[in-house]
Scaffold this motif. Sequence first.
Motif, PDB file in Angstrom:
ATOM      1  N   ASP A   2      -6.173  80.514  19.981  1.00 30.78           N
ATOM      2  CA  ASP A   2      -7.486  79.988  19.641  1.00 30.78           C
ATOM      3  C   ASP A   2      -7.846  80.478  18.239  1.00 30.78           C
ATOM      4  O   ASP A   2      -7.743  81.676  17.946  1.00 30.78           O
ATOM      5  CB  ASP A   2      -8.505  80.477  20.661  1.00 30.78           C
ATOM      6  CG  ASP A   2      -9.903  79.964  20.420  1.00 30.78           C
ATOM      7  OD1 ASP A   2     -10.119  79.183  19.475  1.00 30.78           O
ATOM      8  OD2 ASP A   2     -10.799  80.348  21.192  1.00 30.78           O
ATOM      9  N   LEU A   3      -8.269  79.578  17.373  1.00 28.60           N
ATOM     10  CA  LEU A   3      -8.573  79.931  15.991  1.00 28.60           C
ATOM     11  C   LEU A   3     -10.047  80.275  15.758  1.00 28.60           C
ATOM     12  O   LEU A   3     -10.457  80.512  14.619  1.00 28.60           O
ATOM     13  CB  LEU A   3      -8.125  78.816  15.054  1.00 28.60           C
ATOM     14  CG  LEU A   3      -6.614  78.578  15.041  1.00 28.60           C
ATOM     15  CD1 LEU A   3      -6.269  77.352  14.208  1.00 28.60           C
ATOM     16  CD2 LEU A   3      -5.880  79.805  14.530  1.00 28.60           C
ATOM     17  N   ALA A   4     -10.846  80.315  16.815  1.00 31.32           N
ATOM     18  CA  ALA A   4     -12.241  80.781  16.749  1.00 31.32           C
ATOM     19  C   ALA A   4     -13.094  80.006  15.737  1.00 31.32           C
ATOM     20  O   ALA A   4     -13.834  80.597  14.955  1.00 31.32           O
ATOM     21  CB  ALA A   4     -12.287  82.279  16.465  1.00 31.32           C
ATOM     22  N   LEU A   5     -12.990  78.683  15.780  1.00 35.02           N
ATOM     23  CA  LEU A   5     -13.805  77.855  14.888  1.00 35.02           C
ATOM     24  C   LEU A   5     -14.870  77.048  15.635  1.00 35.02           C
ATOM     25  O   LEU A   5     -15.592  76.268  15.011  1.00 35.02           O
ATOM     26  CB  LEU A   5     -12.914  76.889  14.097  1.00 35.02           C
ATOM     27  CG  LEU A   5     -12.062  77.506  13.009  1.00 35.02           C
ATOM     28  CD1 LEU A   5     -11.112  76.468  12.423  1.00 35.02           C
ATOM     29  CD2 LEU A   5     -12.928  78.108  11.919  1.00 35.02           C
ATOM     30  N   ASP A  11     -18.998  71.602   6.210  1.00 30.57           N
ATOM     31  CA  ASP A  11     -20.052  71.264   5.254  1.00 30.57           C
ATOM     32  C   ASP A  11     -19.522  70.866   3.881  1.00 30.57           C
ATOM     33  O   ASP A  11     -20.297  70.497   3.004  1.00 30.57           O
ATOM     34  CB  ASP A  11     -21.104  72.369   5.145  1.00 30.57           C
ATOM     35  CG  ASP A  11     -20.604  73.669   4.570  1.00 30.57           C
ATOM     36  OD1 ASP A  11     -19.403  73.781   4.264  1.00 30.57           O
ATOM     37  OD2 ASP A  11     -21.424  74.594   4.426  1.00 30.57           O
ATOM     38  N   ARG A  12     -18.190  70.912   3.716  1.00 34.25           N
ATOM     39  CA  ARG A  12     -17.597  70.420   2.475  1.00 34.25           C
ATOM     40  C   ARG A  12     -16.148  70.052   2.743  1.00 34.25           C
ATOM     41  O   ARG A  12     -15.435  70.772   3.422  1.00 34.25           O
ATOM     42  CB  ARG A  12     -17.693  71.477   1.384  1.00 34.25           C
ATOM     43  CG  ARG A  12     -17.235  70.980   0.025  1.00 34.25           C
ATOM     44  CD  ARG A  12     -17.604  71.917  -1.112  1.00 34.25           C
ATOM     45  NE  ARG A  12     -17.507  73.321  -0.763  1.00 34.25           N
ATOM     46  CZ  ARG A  12     -16.842  74.224  -1.489  1.00 34.25           C
ATOM     47  NH1 ARG A  12     -16.254  73.873  -2.607  1.00 34.25           N
ATOM     48  NH2 ARG A  12     -16.791  75.484  -1.124  1.00 34.25           N
ATOM     49  N   THR A  23     -16.488  75.484   6.050  1.00 33.34           N
ATOM     50  CA  THR A  23     -17.475  75.427   7.120  1.00 33.34           C
ATOM     51  C   THR A  23     -18.761  76.139   6.741  1.00 33.34           C
ATOM     52  O   THR A  23     -18.791  76.962   5.827  1.00 33.34           O
ATOM     53  CB  THR A  23     -16.938  76.040   8.432  1.00 33.34           C
ATOM     54  OG1 THR A  23     -16.939  77.463   8.334  1.00 33.34           O
ATOM     55  CG2 THR A  23     -15.547  75.518   8.773  1.00 33.34           C
ATOM     56  N   ASP A  24     -19.794  75.827   7.499  1.00 31.73           N
ATOM     57  CA  ASP A  24     -21.098  76.441   7.275  1.00 31.73           C
ATOM     58  C   ASP A  24     -21.109  77.939   7.571  1.00 31.73           C
ATOM     59  O   ASP A  24     -22.038  78.634   7.182  1.00 31.73           O
ATOM     60  CB  ASP A  24     -22.174  75.738   8.103  1.00 31.73           C
ATOM     61  CG  ASP A  24     -21.941  75.846   9.601  1.00 31.73           C
ATOM     62  OD1 ASP A  24     -20.787  76.059  10.042  1.00 31.73           O
ATOM     63  OD2 ASP A  24     -22.923  75.699  10.357  1.00 31.73           O
ATOM     64  N   GLN A  25     -20.055  78.446   8.225  1.00 33.64           N
ATOM     65  CA  GLN A  25     -19.969  79.872   8.527  1.00 33.64           C
ATOM     66  C   GLN A  25     -18.974  80.586   7.613  1.00 33.64           C
ATOM     67  O   GLN A  25     -18.589  81.724   7.860  1.00 33.64           O
ATOM     68  CB  GLN A  25     -19.613  80.069  10.000  1.00 33.64           C
ATOM     69  CG  GLN A  25     -20.706  79.525  10.921  1.00 33.64           C
ATOM     70  CD  GLN A  25     -20.362  79.664  12.383  1.00 33.64           C
ATOM     71  OE1 GLN A  25     -19.908  80.720  12.808  1.00 33.64           O
ATOM     72  NE2 GLN A  25     -20.590  78.608  13.142  1.00 33.64           N
ATOM     73  N   GLY A  26     -18.569  79.905   6.549  1.00 27.38           N
ATOM     74  CA  GLY A  26     -17.746  80.522   5.519  1.00 27.38           C
ATOM     75  C   GLY A  26     -16.245  80.448   5.715  1.00 27.38           C
ATOM     76  O   GLY A  26     -15.496  80.968   4.891  1.00 27.38           O
ATOM     77  N   ALA A  27     -15.787  79.813   6.765  1.00 26.10           N
ATOM     78  CA  ALA A  27     -14.337  79.677   6.955  1.00 26.10           C
ATOM     79  C   ALA A  27     -13.808  78.571   6.048  1.00 26.10           C
ATOM     80  O   ALA A  27     -14.537  77.642   5.670  1.00 26.10           O
ATOM     81  CB  ALA A  27     -14.005  79.364   8.406  1.00 26.10           C
ATOM     82  N   GLU A  28     -12.539  78.702   5.682  1.00 28.93           N
ATOM     83  CA  GLU A  28     -11.879  77.690   4.863  1.00 28.93           C
ATOM     84  C   GLU A  28     -10.540  77.365   5.502  1.00 28.93           C
ATOM     85  O   GLU A  28      -9.706  78.237   5.695  1.00 28.93           O
ATOM     86  CB  GLU A  28     -11.666  78.212   3.444  1.00 28.93           C
ATOM     87  CG  GLU A  28     -10.977  77.202   2.552  1.00 28.93           C
ATOM     88  CD  GLU A  28     -10.763  77.732   1.154  1.00 28.93           C
ATOM     89  OE1 GLU A  28     -11.756  77.842   0.406  1.00 28.93           O
ATOM     90  OE2 GLU A  28      -9.609  78.041   0.821  1.00 28.93           O
ATOM     91  N   LEU A 101      -5.874  79.373   7.365  1.00 31.38           N
ATOM     92  CA  LEU A 101      -7.278  79.516   7.727  1.00 31.38           C
ATOM     93  C   LEU A 101      -7.751  80.878   7.272  1.00 31.38           C
ATOM     94  O   LEU A 101      -7.138  81.898   7.608  1.00 31.38           O
ATOM     95  CB  LEU A 101      -7.432  79.376   9.245  1.00 31.38           C
ATOM     96  CG  LEU A 101      -8.808  79.646   9.834  1.00 31.38           C
ATOM     97  CD1 LEU A 101      -9.849  78.675   9.280  1.00 31.38           C
ATOM     98  CD2 LEU A 101      -8.736  79.576  11.351  1.00 31.38           C
ATOM     99  N   SER A 102      -8.835  80.908   6.496  1.00 34.32           N
ATOM    100  CA  SER A 102      -9.402  82.162   5.989  1.00 34.32           C
ATOM    101  C   SER A 102     -10.842  82.298   6.454  1.00 34.32           C
ATOM    102  O   SER A 102     -11.596  81.317   6.478  1.00 34.32           O
ATOM    103  CB  SER A 102      -9.394  82.176   4.461  1.00 34.32           C
ATOM    104  OG  SER A 102      -8.102  81.996   3.968  1.00 34.32           O
ATOM    105  N   PHE A 103     -11.223  83.523   6.808  1.00 36.99           N
ATOM    106  CA  PHE A 103     -12.589  83.838   7.214  1.00 36.99           C
ATOM    107  C   PHE A 103     -13.210  84.794   6.205  1.00 36.99           C
ATOM    108  O   PHE A 103     -12.500  85.513   5.501  1.00 36.99           O
ATOM    109  CB  PHE A 103     -12.596  84.496   8.606  1.00 36.99           C
ATOM    110  CG  PHE A 103     -12.183  83.577   9.713  1.00 36.99           C
ATOM    111  CD1 PHE A 103     -13.109  82.789  10.366  1.00 36.99           C
ATOM    112  CD2 PHE A 103     -10.851  83.503  10.111  1.00 36.99           C
ATOM    113  CE1 PHE A 103     -12.728  81.945  11.406  1.00 36.99           C
ATOM    114  CE2 PHE A 103     -10.461  82.666  11.137  1.00 36.99           C
ATOM    115  CZ  PHE A 103     -11.400  81.887  11.790  1.00 36.99           C
TER     116      PHE A 103
END
Length: 123
Positions: A2-5, A11-12, A23-28, A101-103
């Motif tokens: 699970d990648l926890a997204l 959002d972009r 994402t709106d929570q800063g993940a890319e 995937l970066s957090f």
Amino acid sequence: MDLALQTHRVDRVSFDYALVLHTDQGAELRIETPGTVTEPDGTRTTFDPERPGDSAPVLLRLLHATISGAERTDGGTLLVALDNGLELDVPPHDDYEAWELSFTDGRKVVCMPGGESATWGPA
């Protein structure tokens, strides 16, 4: 894995020789090799992130959708389901890193060539 997204909203969407979902929570989520978007009616669109061309309108429909599930399969395929019914599928590549995937907290997951995963950051 699970990648926890879940609950992250896209959002972009950007194209820079890759398809990048912010994402709106800063993940890319950076996708660097070809994949497929499946629409709710079953229509499948294959895309090449280096040359999105005709697939760009479908890829832009990822914008403002909320991720309802995201996982890395045992073989390295990225599967992302969105609340608007779109599904994103990116298989591993034999020679290149297919996706990463970066957090914001420093965690990172990378699909290495051949489908193995590499992870960094806090546990």
